[in-house]
Design an enzyme around this catalytic site. Structure first.
Site, mmCIF file in Angstrom:
data_model
loop_
_atom_site.group_PDB
_atom_site.id
_atom_site.type_symbol
_atom_site.label_atom_id
_atom_site.label_comp_id
_atom_site.label_asym_id
_atom_site.label_seq_id
_atom_site.Cartn_x
_atom_site.Cartn_y
_atom_site.Cartn_z
ATOM 1 N N LYS A 212 0.813 -1.020 -0.161
ATOM 2 C CA LYS A 212 -0.042 -0.135 0.066
ATOM 3 C C LYS A 212 1.037 1.133 0.020
ATOM 4 O O LYS A 212 1.737 1.273 0.806
ATOM 5 C CB LYS A 212 -0.584 0.086 1.085
ATOM 6 C CG LYS A 212 -1.572 1.334 1.381
ATOM 7 C CD LYS A 212 -2.846 1.337 2.484
ATOM 8 C CE LYS A 212 -3.257 2.691 2.872
ATOM 9 N NZ LYS A 212 -4.271 2.593 4.158
ATOM 10 N N ASP B 284 -2.503 10.239 3.188
ATOM 11 C CA ASP B 284 -3.967 9.808 3.501
ATOM 12 C C ASP B 284 -4.712 10.769 4.183
ATOM 13 O O ASP B 284 -4.799 11.007 5.490
ATOM 14 C CB ASP B 284 -3.871 8.438 4.155
ATOM 15 C CG ASP B 284 -5.410 8.023 4.274
ATOM 16 O OD1 ASP B 284 -6.344 8.496 3.823
ATOM 17 O OD2 ASP B 284 -5.665 7.113 5.012
ATOM 18 N N LYS C 98 -10.287 12.955 7.257
ATOM 19 C CA LYS C 98 -9.994 12.689 8.698
ATOM 20 C C LYS C 98 -9.971 14.113 9.504
ATOM 21 O O LYS C 98 -9.498 15.035 9.119
ATOM 22 C CB LYS C 98 -8.482 12.179 8.634
ATOM 23 C CG LYS C 98 -8.548 10.836 8.205
ATOM 24 C CD LYS C 98 -6.890 10.373 8.417
ATOM 25 C CE LYS C 98 -6.750 8.886 7.420
ATOM 26 N NZ LYS C 98 -7.434 7.854 8.447
ATOM 27 N N ASP D 285 1.408 6.632 5.269
ATOM 28 C CA ASP D 285 0.373 5.205 4.754
ATOM 29 C C ASP D 285 1.143 4.862 3.413
ATOM 30 O O ASP D 285 0.373 3.975 2.779
ATOM 31 C CB ASP D 285 -0.741 6.118 4.238
ATOM 32 C CG ASP D 285 -2.021 5.374 4.771
ATOM 33 O OD1 ASP D 285 -1.971 4.288 5.397
ATOM 34 O OD2 ASP D 285 -3.095 5.474 4.064
ATOM 35 N N ASP E 237 -11.979 7.033 3.163
ATOM 36 C CA ASP E 237 -10.859 6.900 3.880
ATOM 37 C C ASP E 237 -10.562 5.521 4.146
ATOM 38 O O ASP E 237 -9.588 5.169 4.604
ATOM 39 C CB ASP E 237 -11.285 7.645 5.431
ATOM 40 C CG ASP E 237 -10.088 7.593 6.314
ATOM 41 O OD1 ASP E 237 -9.160 7.638 5.641
ATOM 42 O OD2 ASP E 237 -10.072 7.895 7.518
ATOM 43 N N GLU F 47 -9.386 3.546 1.727
ATOM 44 C CA GLU F 47 -8.631 3.877 0.272
ATOM 45 C C GLU F 47 -7.861 2.653 0.055
ATOM 46 O O GLU F 47 -7.409 2.376 -0.968
ATOM 47 C CB GLU F 47 -8.285 4.917 0.075
ATOM 48 C CG GLU F 47 -6.890 5.479 0.685
ATOM 49 C CD GLU F 47 -6.688 5.241 2.076
ATOM 50 O OE1 GLU F 47 -7.745 5.620 2.886
ATOM 51 O OE2 GLU F 47 -5.446 5.033 2.641
ATOM 52 N N ARG G 257 -7.700 -0.279 0.640
ATOM 53 C CA ARG G 257 -7.999 -1.618 0.180
ATOM 54 C C ARG G 257 -8.304 -1.874 -1.456
ATOM 55 O O ARG G 257 -8.427 -2.648 -2.043
ATOM 56 C CB ARG G 257 -9.257 -2.286 1.067
ATOM 57 C CG ARG G 257 -10.283 -1.333 1.062
ATOM 58 C CD ARG G 257 -11.632 -1.543 2.110
ATOM 59 N NE ARG G 257 -11.042 -1.134 3.294
ATOM 60 C CZ ARG G 257 -11.366 -1.265 4.579
ATOM 61 N NH1 ARG G 257 -12.656 -1.965 4.699
ATOM 62 N NH2 ARG G 257 -10.915 -0.758 5.876
HETATM 63 N N1 BES Z 1 -4.266 4.763 6.560
HETATM 64 C C1 BES Z 1 -5.402 4.362 7.541
HETATM 65 C C2 BES Z 1 -5.181 3.490 8.669
HETATM 66 C C3 BES Z 1 -4.271 3.941 9.615
HETATM 67 C C4 BES Z 1 -4.756 4.575 10.876
HETATM 68 C C5 BES Z 1 -2.828 3.645 9.353
HETATM 69 C C6 BES Z 1 -3.807 4.942 11.943
HETATM 70 C C7 BES Z 1 -1.990 4.068 10.457
HETATM 71 C C8 BES Z 1 -2.543 4.864 11.398
HETATM 72 C C9 BES Z 1 -6.696 3.826 6.528
HETATM 73 O O1 BES Z 1 -6.509 4.342 5.203
HETATM 74 C C10 BES Z 1 -8.122 4.327 7.230
HETATM 75 O O2 BES Z 1 -8.181 5.466 7.204
HETATM 76 N N2 BES Z 1 -8.658 3.187 7.450
HETATM 77 C C11 BES Z 1 -9.969 3.677 8.190
HETATM 78 C C12 BES Z 1 -10.752 2.690 7.532
HETATM 79 C C13 BES Z 1 -12.368 2.733 7.949
HETATM 80 C C14 BES Z 1 -12.850 4.020 7.139
HETATM 81 C C15 BES Z 1 -13.075 1.656 7.442
HETATM 82 C C16 BES Z 1 -9.889 3.316 9.714
HETATM 83 O O3 BES Z 1 -9.162 2.434 10.068
HETATM 84 O O4 BES Z 1 -10.303 3.771 10.167
HETATM 85 ZN ZN ZN Z 2 -4.707 4.736 4.406
HETATM 86 MN MN MN Z 3 -7.627 6.003 4.853
#
Ligand code: BES
Ligand code: ZN
Ligand code: MN
Length: 511
Positions: free
Chosen positions: A273, A278, A285, A296, A355, A357, A359
């Protein structure tokens, strides 16, 4: 980068800034670890007692500095904690040595040369100490005006990393010791390069810049590289990568790096990834959740480093790295919650949350990787906050479509000293991603969010291919203070596991 040498020199006559010795936690106070006999002798056999007086216990991560004994060329002795003293005749273990060497190297920032008189039983210990030194000495100060241009530069107040480390007790003429040192150097240098990429600010490291860096490295190491730019992605139908990158002024890229060995019997595909920043996109966010989101792309950085390391080591296996690069930004051209993307595999995805993204970009890269029918695919991603909640900030989660493969990946991680833990992919969570409009939605139940993301990815892995998914959201970026050989900021987690997996695949012990 710190220069490593193997040395048979005796500590007293060594010209260096410091001698590093090990101290362990014994039953009745600190004990001096093997390798430091000459140093202890010069203190009249009282080193353990002196250390105890200074408050040292031998605990892991502990660093005690003391003046070197009379007659020593080096002025300073640095005693590093190794943790509990092992049973008689067994060694301290690679990870304890790696951490101790790392802590010592970090303390020795600014020094020109140090000798490491740590306990060495075999080549694996040599490699561990070497890795620990190179990883612990790492610092990222490319953006600081205080950064010294080179070691010993007194004009500025920043400290350069330790310039040279001599490992005592290792045998410079021993084939295995030399090989261990070479492996440690290649792996640690590439891992540190991954850290540099992670630490680079996102205004400098956008998808295009990352792809260019990969192209330069490919040239240097004889790798084949192919970069799909926006036009090529459109032509190929990479709807996931394009959808995530749609809001950014810096277009997305899919980079394919191939290392091929003439002697390979197996093919390992690695998918990373690579969200260079992000923001969350339209599902923005909130402040407080975006300051570290330059990290990220840690998965792509790990894959990149592992492919280059495999090439440098000349492993007898084909390794293909796929870097799914995009910047997730909100704008008038950004993907909206409610949009449907047609993915590279042909599946349609309703984007409920922009968010989620990672996947989406991984799905396209996983499908592209699957088309080559590799023996196994491992993806690495800072995918979910849920995985951090589950496992904390030092352990990554491992999911897989095959229990034996997941166990093998976990064992590889343990072997190299990367904390990881197996996580399930419960089928019942799939229906939460049912979409009224598309084949699947990019979000499901909140509970078990890390597993939901894993189940989503699983749908984009080709039939019959062993696949594992490493969710490194926790350990990818260290927001706390440095510890062992882990610095603040980008850690380079998963690089060593991936390299080990490539080695195991080459040996026919995997997949
Ligand atoms: N990049 C984030 C996950 C992340 C969070 C990485 C904290 C490192 C530290 C990912 O893209 C994300 O935002 N995931 C969301 C998914 C949700 C919207 C289903 C999450 O984990 O909140
Ligand atoms: Zn992310
Ligand atoms: Mn994200």
């Amino acid at each position: 980068m710190t220069a490593l040498t193997l040395s048979t020199a005796a500590a007293p006559g060594l010209r260096a800034d410091a001698i590093v010795v090990g101290v362990a936690k014994g039953a009745n106070g600190p004990v001096v670890a093997p390798g430091a006999e000459a140093v202890d002798k010069a203190y009249g056999g009282s080193l353990a007692g002196v250390l105890e007086t200074l408050g040292a216990a031998g605990a892991e991560g502990e660093v005690t500095k003391l003046p070197a004994p009379a007659g020593f060329k080096a002025p300073l002795v640095v005693a590093v904690g190794l943790g509990a003293e092992p049973e008689k005749d067994s060694g301290y273990g690679a990870e304890a040595l790696r951490k101790a060497a790392g802590a010592a190297a970090r303390t020795l920032a600014g020094a020109k040369k140090a000798a490491f008189a740590l306990p060495v039983l075999d080549a694996s210990d040599v490699g561990a100490i070497g890795e620990g030194v190179l990883l612990g000495a790492y610092s990222f100060d490319a953006y600081k005006n205080t950064a010294p241009a080179k070691s010993g530069d007194k004009a500025k107040n920043g400290k350069a990393p330790l310039a040279e480390a001599a490992l005592l007790g290792a045998k410079p003429r021993d084939k295995e010791h030399k090989a261990a040192l070479e492996r440690a150097t290649a792996v640690a240098e590439e891992l540190n390069r991954a850290r540099d990429l992670i630490n680079m600010p996102p205004n400098d490291l956008n998808p295009e810049a990352f792809a260019a860096i990969a192209q330069t490295a490919a040239k240097e190491h004889g790798l084949k590289v192919q970069v799909l730019d926006v036009k090529a992605l459109e032509k190929g139908g990479y709807g996931g990568i394009l959808g995530v990158g749609a809001g950014s002024a810096s277009g997305p890229r899919l980079v394919k790096l191939s290392y091929t060995s003439g002697k390979a019997k197996k093919h390992l595909a690695l998918v990373g990834k690579g969200i260079t920043y992000d923001s969350g996109g339209i599902s923005l966010k909130p402040a407080g959740h975006n300051e570290t989101m330059k990290c990220d792309m840690s998965g792509a950085a790990a894959v990149f480093a592992a492919v280059v390391a495999a090439a440098r080591l000349g492993l007898e296996v084909n390794v293909t790295g796929w870097l799914a690069l995009a910047e997730n930004m909100p704008s008038g051209s950004a993907t909206r919650p409610g949009d449907v993307l047609r993915m590279y595999s042909g599946k349609t995805v309703e984007v409920l949350n922009t968010d989620a993204e990672g996947r989406l970009v991984l799905a396209d890269a996983l499908w592209a990787a699957s088309e080559e029918k590799p023996d196994a695919i491992v993806d690495v991603a800072t995918l979910t906050g849920a995985m951090m909640l589950a496992l904390g900030s030092r352990t990554f989660g491992i999911m897989a479509n095959d229990d034996a493969f997941r166990t093998a990946v976990h064992e590889a991680a343990e072997e190299v000293g990367e904390p990881a833990w197996p996580m399930p992919l419960p089928e019942h969570l799939r229906k939460g991603m049912d979409s009224p409009t598309a084949d699947i939605a990019n979000m499901g139940e909140r509970m078990g969010g890390g597993l939901v993301a894993g189940l989503f990815l699983k749908e984009f892995v080709g039939e019959g291919i062993a696949w594992a998914h490493l969710d490194i959201a926790g350990p990818a970026y260290n927001e706390g203070g440095p510890f062992g050989y882990t610095p603040k900021g980008g850690t380079g987690t998963a690089v060593r596991t991936l390299v080990r997996l490539a080695e195991l695949t080459a040996a026919g012990d995997l997949g």
